[in-house]
Design a protein around this motif. Structure first.
Motif, PDB file in Angstrom:
ATOM      1  N   PHE A 132       0.816  -1.201   0.000  1.00 13.96           N
ATOM      2  CA  PHE A 132       0.000   0.000   0.000  1.00 13.96           C
ATOM      3  C   PHE A 132       0.852   1.254   0.000  1.00 13.96           C
ATOM      4  O   PHE A 132       1.878   1.311   0.678  1.00 13.96           O
ATOM      5  N   GLU A 133       0.403   2.233  -0.729  1.00 11.76           N
ATOM      6  CA  GLU A 133       1.042   3.544  -0.660  1.00 11.76           C
ATOM      7  C   GLU A 133       0.611   4.205   0.644  1.00 11.76           C
ATOM      8  O   GLU A 133      -0.448   3.897   1.186  1.00 11.76           O
ATOM      9  N   SER A 134       1.397   5.144   1.113  1.00 12.23           N
ATOM     10  CA  SER A 134       1.036   5.873   2.319  1.00 12.23           C
ATOM     11  C   SER A 134      -0.287   6.609   2.096  1.00 12.23           C
ATOM     12  O   SER A 134      -0.543   7.136   1.021  1.00 12.23           O
ATOM     13  N   ASN A 135      -1.130   6.609   3.103  1.00 16.19           N
ATOM     14  CA  ASN A 135      -2.449   7.243   3.089  1.00 16.19           C
ATOM     15  C   ASN A 135      -3.421   6.607   2.097  1.00 16.19           C
ATOM     16  O   ASN A 135      -4.311   7.270   1.583  1.00 16.19           O
ATOM     17  N   THR A 136      -3.262   5.319   1.825  1.00 19.04           N
ATOM     18  CA  THR A 136      -4.242   4.604   1.014  1.00 19.04           C
ATOM     19  C   THR A 136      -5.567   4.629   1.760  1.00 19.04           C
ATOM     20  O   THR A 136      -5.620   4.357   2.957  1.00 19.04           O
ATOM     21  N   GLN A 137      -6.634   4.989   1.067  1.00 27.23           N
ATOM     22  CA  GLN A 137      -7.960   5.112   1.678  1.00 27.23           C
ATOM     23  C   GLN A 137      -8.785   3.854   1.415  1.00 27.23           C
ATOM     24  O   GLN A 137      -8.762   3.319   0.307  1.00 27.23           O
ATOM     25  N   PHE A 138      -9.518   3.412   2.423  1.00 22.05           N
ATOM     26  CA  PHE A 138     -10.414   2.276   2.282  1.00 22.05           C
ATOM     27  C   PHE A 138     -11.777   2.594   2.845  1.00 22.05           C
ATOM     28  O   PHE A 138     -11.924   3.413   3.749  1.00 22.05           O
ATOM     29  N   SER A 139     -12.754   1.905   2.335  1.00 24.49           N
ATOM     30  CA  SER A 139     -14.091   1.917   2.894  1.00 24.49           C
ATOM     31  C   SER A 139     -14.568   0.472   2.848  1.00 24.49           C
ATOM     32  O   SER A 139     -14.418  -0.205   1.829  1.00 24.49           O
ATOM     33  N   TYR A 140     -15.090  -0.009   3.959  1.00 25.32           N
ATOM     34  CA  TYR A 140     -15.517  -1.401   4.037  1.00 25.32           C
ATOM     35  C   TYR A 140     -16.820  -1.460   4.811  1.00 25.32           C
ATOM     36  O   TYR A 140     -16.968  -0.805   5.840  1.00 25.32           O
ATOM     37  N   ARG A 141     -17.765  -2.248   4.309  1.00 26.69           N
ATOM     38  CA  ARG A 141     -19.072  -2.388   4.960  1.00 26.69           C
ATOM     39  C   ARG A 141     -19.132  -3.742   5.665  1.00 26.69           C
ATOM     40  O   ARG A 141     -18.971  -4.777   5.043  1.00 26.69           O
TER      41      ARG A 141
END
Length: 155
Positions: A132-141
């Motif tokens: 992962f690159e730094s500050n990779t954003q995720f959203s998970y339900r």
């Protein structure tokens, strides 16, 4: 004759409007701002997560499965109606592979203790920093369903 008067009147109105638009600053600015072509934004391709990233995300989520089940079991003890629903969480991953700034993005279960517990469990997830690159954003339900213990559905 009426036709000539109408055309002349229309011409005079157009000339007057052009004069006012060129010499009266507020009107000139209005026309200028509405006639300028705005640059078209460059299309930004949406980067979909590739297979290794999806696998890493799934592994991190499943590593916290038991703790998430405990959060939901505690909720079911407090809430006799045994509500089904989901909680979506957003977070970023720092350069060490740790979760930072987890927040509730959406919830169908309005229970502060459950939401706090889910956020706490998400904050404990670890990711391979090489993927992962730094500050990779995720959203998970996270989907929760009133069930027998141990059958929470993580999709």
């Amino acid at each position: 004759m009426k036709n000539v008067i109408l055309k002349t009147s229309l011409f005079i109105n157009c000339v007057s409007l052009a004069f006012v638009a060129n010499y009266f600053a507020p009107v000139k600015d209005f026309f200028k701002s509405h006639n300028e072509t705005k640059p078209v934004a460059a299309a930004v391709p949406i980067k979909k997560a590739d297979a290794p990233i999806k696998v890493s995300l799934k592994e991190a989520v499943l590593a916290q499965r038991t703790e998430m089940e405990t959060c939901y079991d505690d909720y079911l003890k407090r809430e006799p109606k045994r509500m089904n629903g989901s909680i979506a969480v957003k977070w970023a991953i720092n350069e060490e592979g740790r979760v930072q700034s987890p927040t509730i993005a959406d919830t169908q279960i309005e229970d502060m203790e459950l939401m706090d517990c889910v956020l706490e469990q998400v904050s404990m997830m670890n990711f391979d920093p090489k993927k992962f690159e730094s500050n990779t954003q995720f959203s998970y339900r996270f989907h929760f369903k009133a069930r027998s213990p141990g059958s929470i559905n993580f999709q």
